[in-house]
Motif scaffolding. Sequence first.
Motif, PDB file in Angstrom:
ATOM      1  N   SER A   1       0.810  -1.216   0.000  1.00 24.68           N
ATOM      2  CA  SER A   1       0.000   0.000   0.000  1.00 24.68           C
ATOM      3  C   SER A   1       0.841   1.262   0.000  1.00 24.68           C
ATOM      4  CB  SER A   1      -0.944   0.001   1.209  1.00 24.68           C
ATOM      5  OG  SER A   1      -0.231   0.174   2.414  1.00 24.68           O
ATOM      6  N   ARG A   2       2.090   1.180   0.505  1.00 26.00           N
ATOM      7  CA  ARG A   2       2.934   2.368   0.573  1.00 26.00           C
ATOM      8  C   ARG A   2       4.033   2.381  -0.479  1.00 26.00           C
ATOM      9  NH1 ARG A   2       2.978   2.800   7.140  1.00 26.00           N
ATOM     10  NH2 ARG A   2       4.185   0.869   7.009  1.00 26.00           N
ATOM     11  N   GLY A   3       4.329   1.222  -1.081  1.00 26.16           N
ATOM     12  CA  GLY A   3       5.458   1.179  -2.001  1.00 26.16           C
ATOM     13  C   GLY A   3       5.118   0.928  -3.451  1.00 26.16           C
ATOM     14  N   VAL A   4       3.883   0.466  -3.742  1.00 23.86           N
ATOM     15  CA  VAL A   4       3.525   0.070  -5.106  1.00 23.86           C
ATOM     16  C   VAL A   4       2.522   1.066  -5.688  1.00 23.86           C
ATOM     17  CG1 VAL A   4       2.479  -1.734  -6.526  1.00 23.86           C
ATOM     18  CG2 VAL A   4       3.941  -2.359  -4.597  1.00 23.86           C
ATOM     19  N   GLU A   5       2.798   1.522  -6.905  1.00 19.60           N
ATOM     20  CA  GLU A   5       1.906   2.475  -7.568  1.00 19.60           C
ATOM     21  C   GLU A   5       0.603   1.795  -8.004  1.00 19.60           C
ATOM     22  OE1 GLU A   5       2.320   5.630  -7.832  1.00 19.60           O
ATOM     23  OE2 GLU A   5       4.436   5.891  -7.288  1.00 19.60           O
ATOM     24  N   GLN A   6       0.694   0.637  -8.631  1.00 21.22           N
ATOM     25  CA  GLN A   6      -0.488  -0.087  -9.101  1.00 21.22           C
ATOM     26  C   GLN A   6      -0.966  -1.035  -8.001  1.00 21.22           C
ATOM     27  OE1 GLN A   6       0.245  -1.895 -12.895  1.00 21.22           O
ATOM     28  NE2 GLN A   6       0.577   0.051 -13.931  1.00 21.22           N
ATOM     29  N   ARG A   7      -1.619  -0.449  -7.012  1.00 21.76           N
ATOM     30  CA  ARG A   7      -1.972  -1.155  -5.783  1.00 21.76           C
ATOM     31  C   ARG A   7      -2.906  -2.338  -6.027  1.00 21.76           C
ATOM     32  NH1 ARG A   7      -4.726   2.736  -1.676  1.00 21.76           N
ATOM     33  NH2 ARG A   7      -2.616   3.554  -1.463  1.00 21.76           N
ATOM     34  N   GLY A   8      -3.970  -2.116  -6.814  1.00 26.35           N
ATOM     35  CA  GLY A   8      -4.945  -3.181  -7.025  1.00 26.35           C
ATOM     36  C   GLY A   8      -4.332  -4.399  -7.671  1.00 26.35           C
TER      37      GLY A   8
END
Length: 425
Positions: free
Chosen positions: A131-138
Motif C-alpha cells: 500500500s505504501r510502495g507500489v503504484e499499481q496497488r490493485g
Amino acid sequence: MNDNDRSIVGLVAVAHAMVHTYELSIPILVPIWLDTFTAIDLGLTQFPVNAATIGALVTVGYGLFGLGALPSGILVDRIDARILITGCLAGMSLSFLLLAVAPSPVLVGVALAIWGVAASVYHPSGLSLISRGVEQRGSAFAYHGMAGNIGIAVGPLVTILLLLVLDWRAVVAVLTVPAALAAVYAIRVDIDERAAVTATDGGSEDGRAGTGVSSFAEFRSASVTLFAGAFAAVFLVTLCSGLFYRGTLTFLPELLQNVPALAPVELAGRTYQPGDYLYVGLLMVGVGGQYTAGRLTDRGRPEIGIAAGFTALAVVAVLFLPAAALGLGALLVVSALLGFFLFLIQPFYQAAVAEYTPAGTRGLSYGFTYLGTFGIGALGAVVAGAMLTYFSPEQLFLVLGGVALCGAGLGAFLVTRAPSTGTGA
C-alpha cells in the motif's frame, strides 16, 4: 509496473506463499495427529484426543497468527517491512523444525504457537509494503493474493506427496527448508518501501509521521480514530471472513475422507485419499478468485465485492453437503465454487482497508485486520471441532452459512453508507 513495484511484488509474493504453505499444511497433519496421539497430558489433568481437543490445540497457533498481527502492525509503521518479513520467514522455518521433533501433543501445540507468532508478522508487513510502495496497488494485491493461494495449494499438495514416502516428522523437517531459503532472499532484495506515499496520503513523505503510535496512549488514540469511522465495519467483515475460512478449512480434509464418492483408492500397494487431492484442487481454484477480485478493485468499489462474495459463500455453504451426497460431479462443482468465493473476499477487504485508513496508520490498520481475520477468526477451528464432535457436519455448514450472511450484510452496509474516499473517512 515499474522496477520497484515488481521487486516489492516479488518479495511479498514469495513471503505470502511461504506463510500459507505452512498454514495449510497443518490441516493435512490433523488426521494423522488424531490417529497418532491418544491423550493431551497437561500434568494435572488429561484430555482425550478428538476433533474438539485437536481443534483447540491448532487454534492456539492459528490464534497467535492473528493476535500477533496487531503488535506487528504497530512495528511496521516504525521498522522497515523487509526486516520484519525476513524475521517472519526465519521464525517459521525454526518452528517447523521444532514441530518435527515434538514428542507429544503439548509440544506440537508449542511448535504451532511459535509458528503463529512468527507468521503473524507477515500480513501487516506485506500489505503495508504494497500500500505504501507500489503504484499499481490493485494489481499488486491481486498478484499477492494469487501467490498466497499458490502456497495454500502447493503446501498441502507437497505435504500429501511427501507423506506417501516419508513419516510425518520427516515431512515436517523437509518443509523447514523453503522458508529458510526465502529468508535469505528477503534480506538481500533492494526496494524503496515508500515510493507510492505522498504527504497528502495521511502522513509525511516517508509514510511514518502520521503513525502516532509510540506509547499506549497514542495507540489508544489512533485505534479510537480508526474505529470511529467505517473501518469498524471493515474490521467486522474481516472477522466474518476469518471465522468462515478457518471453520471451513481446518477439518475439510477429514470431512472429505468420509464422502462416499471419495472412497480410498488402492494403487501399487499404496492407499490414496482422493479427498486430499480434491482439497488441494479447491484451494488452487482460489487463485482465480484472488485474481478476479484484485482486478475488480482497480475498476470498482470493493464494498460491492464484499457483499456479493459473502452472499455466494452463504449459498455454497448450504449446498455443499447435499451436493456431495449427489455424487462426484456435483461435489466437484460445489467445491470449485467454495474455493473461488472463499478467496474472492480477501482482496476486497484488503483494498477496503487501504481505502478507509490513512497511510500513516496503515500498518496498525492491517494489524487490526488480521487480528480479526486470523486471531478472532481462529475460533472458527474451535467451533468446527466442537460442531463435528457434538453435533453434525450439516449443522456446522449451516452455522458457516450464517456467518457468511453476516458478512454480506456488513458489505451491504458499506455500499449504502458512502463511497470509498481513500482518506480514511
